[in-house]
Design a protein around this motif. Structure first.
Motif, PDB file in Angstrom:
ATOM      1  N   ILE A 395       4.036  12.290  13.506  1.00 35.09           N
ATOM      2  CA  ILE A 395       2.744  11.996  12.883  1.00 35.09           C
ATOM      3  C   ILE A 395       2.240  13.288  12.264  1.00 35.09           C
ATOM      4  N   VAL A 396       1.896  13.231  10.991  1.00 29.29           N
ATOM      5  CA  VAL A 396       1.396  14.402  10.270  1.00 29.29           C
ATOM      6  C   VAL A 396       0.011  14.073   9.744  1.00 29.29           C
ATOM      7  N   SER A 397      -0.830  15.087   9.702  1.00 28.50           N
ATOM      8  CA  SER A 397      -2.220  14.867   9.283  1.00 28.50           C
ATOM      9  C   SER A 397      -2.319  14.637   7.790  1.00 28.50           C
ATOM     10  N   GLU A 398      -1.557  15.387   6.992  1.00 28.31           N
ATOM     11  CA  GLU A 398      -1.588  15.233   5.544  1.00 28.31           C
ATOM     12  C   GLU A 398      -0.154  15.253   5.027  1.00 28.31           C
ATOM     13  N   ILE A 544      -2.607   8.839  20.971  1.00 27.06           N
ATOM     14  CA  ILE A 544      -1.822   8.704  22.202  1.00 27.06           C
ATOM     15  C   ILE A 544      -1.549   7.234  22.496  1.00 27.06           C
ATOM     16  N   GLN A 545      -2.538   6.394  22.323  1.00 25.43           N
ATOM     17  CA  GLN A 545      -2.314   4.974  22.570  1.00 25.43           C
ATOM     18  C   GLN A 545      -1.308   4.393  21.586  1.00 25.43           C
ATOM     19  N   MET A 546      -1.319   4.882  20.354  1.00 28.75           N
ATOM     20  CA  MET A 546      -0.334   4.420  19.384  1.00 28.75           C
ATOM     21  C   MET A 546       1.076   4.829  19.797  1.00 28.75           C
ATOM     22  N   MET A 547       1.256   6.068  20.216  1.00 28.44           N
ATOM     23  CA  MET A 547       2.578   6.516  20.646  1.00 28.44           C
ATOM     24  C   MET A 547       3.006   5.823  21.936  1.00 28.44           C
ATOM     25  N   GLU A 548       2.071   5.519  22.808  1.00 29.50           N
ATOM     26  CA  GLU A 548       2.419   4.775  24.018  1.00 29.50           C
ATOM     27  C   GLU A 548       2.835   3.341  23.684  1.00 29.50           C
ATOM     28  N   ILE A 550       4.359   2.455  20.925  1.00 34.46           N
ATOM     29  CA  ILE A 550       5.719   2.601  20.404  1.00 34.46           C
ATOM     30  C   ILE A 550       6.701   2.827  21.543  1.00 34.46           C
ATOM     31  N   ARG A 551       6.328   3.673  22.516  1.00 30.12           N
ATOM     32  CA  ARG A 551       7.240   3.948  23.640  1.00 30.12           C
ATOM     33  C   ARG A 551       7.498   2.677  24.454  1.00 30.12           C
ATOM     34  N   ARG A 552       6.476   1.880  24.704  1.00 33.68           N
ATOM     35  CA  ARG A 552       6.678   0.641  25.467  1.00 33.68           C
ATOM     36  C   ARG A 552       7.578  -0.329  24.702  1.00 33.68           C
ATOM     37  N   GLN A 553       7.351  -0.437  23.396  1.00 34.00           N
ATOM     38  CA  GLN A 553       8.215  -1.306  22.598  1.00 34.00           C
ATOM     39  C   GLN A 553       9.662  -0.829  22.660  1.00 34.00           C
ATOM     40  N   LEU A 554       9.850   0.479  22.577  1.00 33.59           N
ATOM     41  CA  LEU A 554      11.192   1.040  22.626  1.00 33.59           C
ATOM     42  C   LEU A 554      11.820   0.851  23.999  1.00 33.59           C
ATOM     43  N   MET A 555      11.055   1.029  25.047  1.00 31.53           N
ATOM     44  CA  MET A 555      11.553   0.834  26.416  1.00 31.53           C
ATOM     45  C   MET A 555      11.978  -0.620  26.627  1.00 31.53           C
ATOM     46  N   THR A 556      11.164  -1.556  26.165  1.00 32.12           N
ATOM     47  CA  THR A 556      11.517  -2.973  26.280  1.00 32.12           C
ATOM     48  C   THR A 556      12.744  -3.309  25.444  1.00 32.12           C
ATOM     49  N   LEU A 557      12.846  -2.706  24.269  1.00 31.73           N
ATOM     50  CA  LEU A 557      13.990  -2.946  23.389  1.00 31.73           C
ATOM     51  C   LEU A 557      15.295  -2.513  24.051  1.00 31.73           C
ATOM     52  N   PHE A 558      15.308  -1.332  24.645  1.00 35.45           N
ATOM     53  CA  PHE A 558      16.508  -0.834  25.315  1.00 35.45           C
ATOM     54  C   PHE A 558      16.897  -1.757  26.473  1.00 35.45           C
ATOM     55  N   THR A 559      15.919  -2.168  27.251  1.00 32.00           N
ATOM     56  CA  THR A 559      16.212  -3.005  28.421  1.00 32.00           C
ATOM     57  C   THR A 559      16.773  -4.357  28.012  1.00 32.00           C
ATOM     58  N   GLU A 560      16.158  -4.996  27.044  1.00 34.53           N
ATOM     59  CA  GLU A 560      16.613  -6.326  26.619  1.00 34.53           C
ATOM     60  C   GLU A 560      18.020  -6.275  26.035  1.00 34.53           C
ATOM     61  N   ARG A 561      18.303  -5.284  25.191  1.00 29.99           N
ATOM     62  CA  ARG A 561      19.631  -5.209  24.583  1.00 29.99           C
ATOM     63  C   ARG A 561      20.693  -4.795  25.612  1.00 29.99           C
ATOM     64  N   ARG A 562      20.316  -3.991  26.567  1.00 29.56           N
ATOM     65  CA  ARG A 562      21.269  -3.618  27.618  1.00 29.56           C
ATOM     66  C   ARG A 562      21.645  -4.834  28.453  1.00 29.56           C
ATOM     67  N   GLU A 563      20.656  -5.617  28.833  1.00 30.06           N
ATOM     68  CA  GLU A 563      20.935  -6.800  29.648  1.00 30.06           C
ATOM     69  C   GLU A 563      21.687  -7.868  28.859  1.00 30.06           C
ATOM     70  N   THR A 564      21.402  -7.981  27.563  1.00 24.99           N
ATOM     71  CA  THR A 564      22.099  -8.980  26.746  1.00 24.99           C
ATOM     72  C   THR A 564      23.572  -8.614  26.563  1.00 24.99           C
ATOM     73  N   SER A 565      23.862  -7.341  26.341  1.00 30.05           N
ATOM     74  CA  SER A 565      25.247  -6.930  26.080  1.00 30.05           C
ATOM     75  C   SER A 565      26.142  -7.083  27.298  1.00 30.05           C
ATOM     76  N   VAL A 566      25.570  -7.097  28.497  1.00 33.49           N
ATOM     77  CA  VAL A 566      26.380  -7.273  29.698  1.00 33.49           C
ATOM     78  C   VAL A 566      27.045  -8.648  29.717  1.00 33.49           C
ATOM     79  N   GLN A 567      26.449  -9.620  29.105  1.00 34.10           N
ATOM     80  CA  GLN A 567      26.969 -10.982  29.118  1.00 34.10           C
ATOM     81  C   GLN A 567      28.054 -11.225  28.078  1.00 34.10           C
TER      82      GLN A 567
END
Length: 736
Positions: A395-398, A544-548, A550-567
């Protein structure tokens, strides 16, 4: 005339004595209508009051109460008209008269005595009764035929809540609570209040209507901050306000009114807030008041933007602590410490990209909608299944002089070089911004740099305002895999528009056309398919809330794709598996001639193509560009009994896909648990202040008066509440 009526009443009493009980007929009872030749005859029998006692038998109750008082013959015509019209207004007309139609069938002479009692036919009714009945019937028929009035769109609530009643002696915790209570009472009781005196010890107000004597005085009790109502002078004679607005409906009141609604639904729009306030309180406010009230509530719910900037150094420390080997850096201006740059990349993303992702990075930016001016820069990779894989955020100010892209790309290069000594040769896709092109050349001089087709198409449309034909030809030219096909599409574009074809030719094809691009796109020509969708929702939050988010979306993304690929049980990822199976199906119709151990000649019926399985290339360039064997290569591989799936790039295997998402992005604790950061020269905490520039609101579009509109008559303004011209609903004074 009076004697005639007395005789009729005596006959009715004799019949009552003979039958002892006559079941009363239902009001408005209708007999079968007479033939057209006979006219309708209306007869009315006034029903006297009947007193029925609970618990008494039916025979003991008298049907007709003879003790009732008979109306006098000398009652005036005006009095009858008043009584009749009042009964019509009260809806009691049917209870006062029994309306029946005579039965004109052949068996009418054999009607029962009960029917005869209910039907009193008299042609000698006096003039006053006839006039009264005619008046009542005409009024009733006109009421039935009259159409219902249009619904009132805007109306004010008529009954104030009992909790807003003001009485002498009522106490409040302080002066603010006292003023809020008086404000709420004024809104609920539909009058506007004007402050006469307000200080730390007393509060006096009066009704804002001219001539209204109402006045209230409150004062503080001695020794405590409690305020109480001392006196209330007079009563309201103004009748309340007539317009739908209210002077006491401030932004603070709006925030308190919709606080619970916004806590349950933070995405509630200002228009919905206006509708709720009108339905509950009967007040019509402006859109700006609703928006400001929502912003005030959301500031208390989500925290302030300024507080998040101050806590950025602590937040970066928490990311590095909870996610080791991650990168989290914040930079402030050296003069005043105002925010300039924030760079975050999680170790799970770095490891996944270097281990098994395609060597392809797309660069993009999103302008933030927050309080302060800022831009989100992002680098996105792609996994073996073709889905986006977020790698780094900033994130950049200008973002106006090009230094932001240079800084972001230098941080990205340092990140990749630090984690591996043998970084693969990258392919970078971006838009045509000069600062971005220069930054890629400086930070990644050996990378293949290409342009995003979507950005080119947007510029193409703005330049020529072109139709779908030219746009489709442009997309098809970009996806062509051979030079012959590319020039054929450009020639078709030339036939439609010479200027458009010239504009396309001025852009070097090696930067955007698939057939001559030196890098490997793997079929990706568009970078806007990255993560714009799930970042837009968070782009208006504090940093901070914006970055959090993004982090939650990314954390959920990793978990879902990891569990899907196991099958998965296949060798390749699903998308690559499907493409290879389609190529196998197409190759069954081809003829293959073997030249040597590596080279084959494949005849498709339309063309003859050369395939080299050792170099993994085909004359159609499909194998070279996408990393998967094309149908011609599949035909050559099957002819020499080779396993087609083993001749795909390693990025498409399911095992490498699981390696991409093997790492975990860990949560970050709440800000109340963050430790103080002491990184200054004197051991003081690093302070980051908000950016210097606030986000500017867009200027409203101006409507310029056309020449033909100068003499045109303006449309008259009409109120949407009372449908009268000359005013709006907010200033409407029509009675509710």
């Amino acid at each position: 005339m009076a004697n005639h009526q007395l005789m009729m009443m005596m006959a009715a009493e004799e019949n009552l004595e003979e039958h002892h009980f006559v079941e009363p007929r239902q009001n408005n009872e209708l007999f079968p209508p007479p033939p057209p030749a006979h006219g309708y005859k209306f007869a009315f029998q006034p029903l006297q009051a009947t007193d029925l006692q609970i618990g008494v038998s039916r025979d003991q109750n008298e049907v007709w109460n003879h003790s009732g008082e008979i109306h006098e013959e000398q009652q005036s015509l005006e009095g009858k008209d008043e009584v009749d019209s009042q009964e019509i207004r009260d809806g009691s007309y049917d209870n006062a008269y029994d309306i029946t139609f005579p039965d004109n069938d052949d068996d009418s002479e054999e009607a029962s005595e009960n029917d005869k009692l209910a039907l009193v036919v008299s042609e000698d009714l006096n003039d006053s009764l006839q006039l009264g009945v005619g008046h009542c019937m005409n009024t009733r028929l006109s009421q039935q035929l009259e159409l219902a009035p249009p619904p009132i769109v805007q109306c004010r609530s008529l009954a104030p809540s009992p909790e807003h009643n003001l009485e002498v002696g009522m106490e409040f915790s302080d002066v603010l609570a006292c003023r809020r209570a008086l404000r709420d009472a004024a809104i609920a009781s539909r009058f506007e209040m004007q402050t006469v005196k307000s200080d730390k010890t007393r509060f006096t107000a009066k009704c804002a209507s001219v001539g209204c004597p109402w006045r209230i005085h409150c004062a503080r009790l001695p020794g405590v901050p409690t305020f109480s109502i001392r006196t209330i002078h007079g009563s309201h004679t103004c009748g309340g306000i007539l317009h739908l607005g209210h002077h006491q409906a401030s932004v603070e009141w709006v925030a308190e009114a919709v606080k619970e609604t916004l806590r349950e639904n933070p995405h509630c729009k200002p228009k919905e807030i206006l509708e709720e306030i009108h339905q509950v309180h009967g007040i019509t406010l402006s859109y700006k008041q609703a928006w400001r009230g929502k912003e005030r509530v959301m500031a208390t719910v989500r925290g302030s933007f300024e507080e998040d900037y101050r806590l950025l150094p602590r937040y970066c420390d928490e990311i590095r602590r909870t996610n080791p080997r991650s990168i989290a850096v914040v930079n402030g201006h050296p003069d005043d410490g105002s925010f300039q740059q924030l760079f975050i990349s999680f170790h799970a993303s770095i490891s996944g990209f270097l281990n098994a992702c395609r060597p392809l990075i797309a660069l993009d930016k999103i302008v933030l909608k927050s309080k302060y001016l800022g831009t989100l820069l992002l680098a996105t990779a792609f996994d073996g299944d073709g889905a986006m894989f977020p790698l780094a955020f900033a994130i950049v100010s200008e973002e106006n002089d090009g230094s932001s892209w240079h800084w972001f790309l230098s941080e990205l290069r340092q990140l990749l070089e630090t984690n591996t000594g043998n970084m693969p040769k990258l392919t970078i896709l971006s838009n045509r911004e000069p600062s971005l092109v220069d930054g890629v050349g400086v930070s990644f001089p050996t990378a293949f740099h290409g342009f995003c087709i979507h950005h080119l198409v947007e510029s193409f449309i703005k330049e020529f305002n072109s139709d779908s034909v030219l746009v489709n030809l442009f997309w098809e030219a970009a996806k062509c895999t051979t030079e012959f096909e590319f020039h054929a599409k450009v020639h078709e574009m030339l036939l439609v528009s010479q200027e458009a074809a010239m504009w396309v030719s001025n852009i070097p094809p090696s930067l955007w056309a698939t057939y001559c691009f030196d890098g490997t796109r793997f079929g990706h020509v568009n970078v806007t398919e990255s993560i714009n969708g799930w970042i837009q929702e968070a782009s208006g939050l504090p940093i901070i809330q914006m970055m959090e988010c993004i982090r939650r979306q990314l954390m959920t993304l990793f978990t879902e794709r990891r569990e899907t690929s196991v099958q998965w049980s296949s060798l390749l990822v699903p998308s690559a598996e499907r493409l290879v199976l389609e190529a196998i199906e197409q190759s069954r119709a081809y003829q293959v001639h073997k030249a040597n151990e590596a080279q084959f000649e494949v005849m498709t019926g339309e063309a003859t193509l050369l395939v080299d399985i050792r170099c993994r290339s085909c004359m159609c360039r499909g194998w070279d560009l996408y990393g998967l064997p094309c149908s011609h290569a599949v035909a050559a591989l099957l002819s020499c009994r080779q396993d087609v799936f083993k001749f795909t790039e390693g990025y498409f295997t399911a095992a490498n896909y699981r390696r991409i998402y093997a790492e975990t992005i860990h949560p970050v604790p709440d800000k109340t648990m963050w430790k103080k950061t002491e990184s200054g020269e004197d051991g003081d905490e690093v302070m980051i202040t908000p950016p210097r520039v606030l986000r500017q609101q867009p200027r409203p579009r101006k409507r310029r008066v056309q020449v033909e509109d100068r003499g045109r008559q303006k449309r008259a303004v009409r109120c949407s509440r009372c449908n009268q011209p000359g005013h709006f609903r907010t200033t409407c004074t029509a009675p509710t």
